[in-house]
Enzyme design. Sequence first.
Site, short mmCIF file in Angstrom:
data_model
loop_
_atom_site.label_atom_id
_atom_site.label_comp_id
_atom_site.label_asym_id
_atom_site.label_seq_id
_atom_site.Cartn_x
_atom_site.Cartn_y
_atom_site.Cartn_z
N CYS A 1 0.83 -1.20 0.00
CA CYS A 1 0.00 0.00 0.00
C CYS A 1 0.87 1.25 0.00
CB CYS A 1 -0.93 0.00 1.21
SG CYS A 1 -2.01 1.44 1.28
N CYS B 1 -0.50 4.07 2.15
CA CYS B 1 -0.30 3.85 3.59
C CYS B 1 1.14 4.15 4.01
CB CYS B 1 -0.60 2.39 3.96
SG CYS B 1 -2.15 1.75 3.34
N ASP B 2 2.09 3.68 3.21
CA ASP B 2 3.48 3.65 3.67
C ASP B 2 4.46 4.54 2.89
OD1 ASP B 2 2.76 1.74 5.60
OD2 ASP B 2 3.01 0.11 4.16
#
Length: 312
Positions: free
Chosen positions: A134, A137-138
């Site tokens: 992701c 997300c990261d």
Amino acid sequence: METIRCLILGSGPAGYTAAIYAARAGLAPVIYEGLQPGGQLTTTTDVDNFPGYPQGVEGNQMMEDMREQAERFGTEIRPAIAVKADLSAAPYTLTFDDGSQVQCQTLIIATGATAKYLGLADEEKYKGQGVSACATCDGFFYRKKNVAVVGGGDTACEEASYLAGLAAKVYLIVRKPFLRASKAMQEKVMTNPKIEILFETNTEGLFGTDGVEGAHVVYRRGLPDERHYDIAIDGFFLAIGHHPNSELFMPWVKTDESGYILTEGATPRTGVPGVFAAGDVADPHYRQAITAAASGCKAAIEAERYLSEHGL
């Protein structure tokens, strides 16, 4: 057989949020944790984009916080995996891997989706230490660093473009000699000076002492001009798709061609009375903790209304 008013399958942000709302509404919800207690967030390290955690929070800690909140309002959480479902008539019957069976008057399917991986041992070794599925997300953790994205479709191109806004350099590793993405997405990555596309390339492994420091790749594997070399990267992002955990329910609920549960409009209703879907199992687009939590909230509110309307 035990009859549960509100049964929730899955213990990620969608499942726990549904439980919090359902419990506060007096529905006495029961969660079955499923295959991955805590959901996909337990495989990441820090979560920086969930409101309410100004300093960020470790993924496992965030899910533990949600669990405690759900339990505080009376949610019962059971460690079992659903292996069979009968949604042909209410109350619905679920069978679990411990041999138990229960009936439920409402069901919230929050079984999530599983990211597809290449199957390399190093992916597991470095999960949460440079390997991610992701970028949204990261990606923030890889500002001004070098990263690689695996995949050749729209998702891979979107992730590469997103990461190019943060990272110093992005390698897009594509096993075919072309991109499967739409023309617009192809143009976007091909004209971005930070993105280097490695066509006809496969990843053989990852290396690094304290996390990912590079990848072993091979160009035109099995052909006369086959070439093995390494690229220096700090992050390795998989963008080859997700698999929604919806198989159990396919005889009764509608899904798209990839298996994501289709819901009615902006609601979590599946078309089966009293059965709702929340989180990544019904979301091929966003796949964020915050959107999963929001859909869990909606599912619980719908379950409460359904029970009230039917005098249950």
